[in-house]
Design an enzyme around this catalytic site. Structure first.
Site, PDB file in Angstrom:
ATOM      1  N   CYS A 152       3.065 -34.441   9.751  1.00  0.00           N
ATOM      2  CA  CYS A 152       3.802 -35.471   8.824  1.00  0.00           C
ATOM      3  C   CYS A 152       3.280 -35.885   7.822  1.00  0.00           C
ATOM      4  CB  CYS A 152       4.345 -36.252   9.789  1.00  0.00           C
ATOM      5  SG  CYS A 152       5.519 -35.157  11.182  1.00  0.00           S
ATOM      6  N   CYS A 153       2.525 -35.335   7.078  1.00  0.00           N
ATOM      7  CA  CYS A 153       0.710 -35.983   6.340  1.00  0.00           C
ATOM      8  C   CYS A 153       0.323 -35.339   5.967  1.00  0.00           C
ATOM      9  CB  CYS A 153      -0.005 -36.755   6.914  1.00  0.00           C
ATOM     10  SG  CYS A 153      -0.399 -36.544   8.135  1.00  0.00           S
TER      11      CYS A 153
END
Length: 244
Positions: A152-153
């Protein structure tokens, strides 16, 4: 949005935060010998160079790995004499993007490992089998898949989330008329307690303490050869660190 980052040697252990990393699976042929490996890209000729894991997140910038970045990394690693093994998680993609429209394709589902195998020419291993002790460094190419299918990044933020106070770069901190459209990512990095270092697209930043190397890559809107040069600088620094 894309940027490349790498963990070297002692900091490879931090990669265990991304996925379970049990020991590498070993399969024997019927005569009890180790069969030829399909996991190492162009691994038929023995090389004395660094052992580098490249972690992919699919195939395509909007829902997986940025293909040009992955290809440039593999070219520069090959030129540097590295022994490369490619990994990807065996999980469904978050979603599938129609790259001609930039929109989700609601009727399609794809597997991250299967899609990443396109880049690896079939020579790929499940990320769950990556063991830090077997490699001198790990490189994470950019692309939205790093955010959607890994942790998620985007790639440099992976390091910021795992290593407190790490130094990374995503290029410049201002958009500069659209040349750096994702400049706001620098503030997200700072918010995680990391240090953002301003660099040009053809440069790489080395955090000597944490043994992390980053380059802006497609965080910058520029000619493709500048991206390739920056990735080359990153790979060169990575291989230098593995020799220390």
């Amino acid at each position: 949005m894309a940027a490349v980052r790498i963990l070297v040697a002692s900091r490879l252990a931090a990669a265990s935060a991304f996925a379970p990393l049990p020991g590498r699976l070993r399969l024997l042929s019927p005569d009890g010998q180790m069969p030829p490996s399909r996991s190492a890209l162009h691994g038929s000729a023995p090389r004395p160079g660094a052992k580098v894991a490249v972690v992919l997140s699919g195939c395509g910038v909007y829902d997986g790995t940025e293909i040009h970045e992955a290809s440039a990394i593999l070219v520069h690693l090959s030129r540097g004499g590295a022994e490369v093994q490619i990994f990807a998680p065996d999980i469904p993609q978050m979603h599938v993007i129609d790259h001609t429209k930039g929109q989700p394709s609601e009727s399609e589902t794809r597997n991250v490992l299967a899609e990443s195998a396109r880049i690896a020419r079939g020579k790929i291993t499940d990320l769950a089998k990556l063991h830090a002790a077997n490699h001198d460094a790990a490189i994470f190419p950019g692309g939205f898949g790093a955010a959607k299918n890994l942790l998620c990044c985007i790639a440099p933020v992976l390091a910021a989330k795992v290593l407190r106070g790490v130094e990374v770069t995503v290029g410049h901190e201002q958009e500069e008329g659209g040349k750096w459209p994702y400049a706001g990512t620098a503030e997200a990095i700072k918010a995680l307690g990391a240090k953002h270092c301003v660099k040009g697209v053809a440069e790489a930043h080395v955090d000597q303490k944490n043994k992390v190397v980053t380059t802006p890559a497609f965080m910058c809107e520029t000619a493709l050869h500048h991206i390739h040069d920056g990735i080359g600088a990153m790979v060169k620094k990575v291989l230098e660190l593995t020799r220390k």
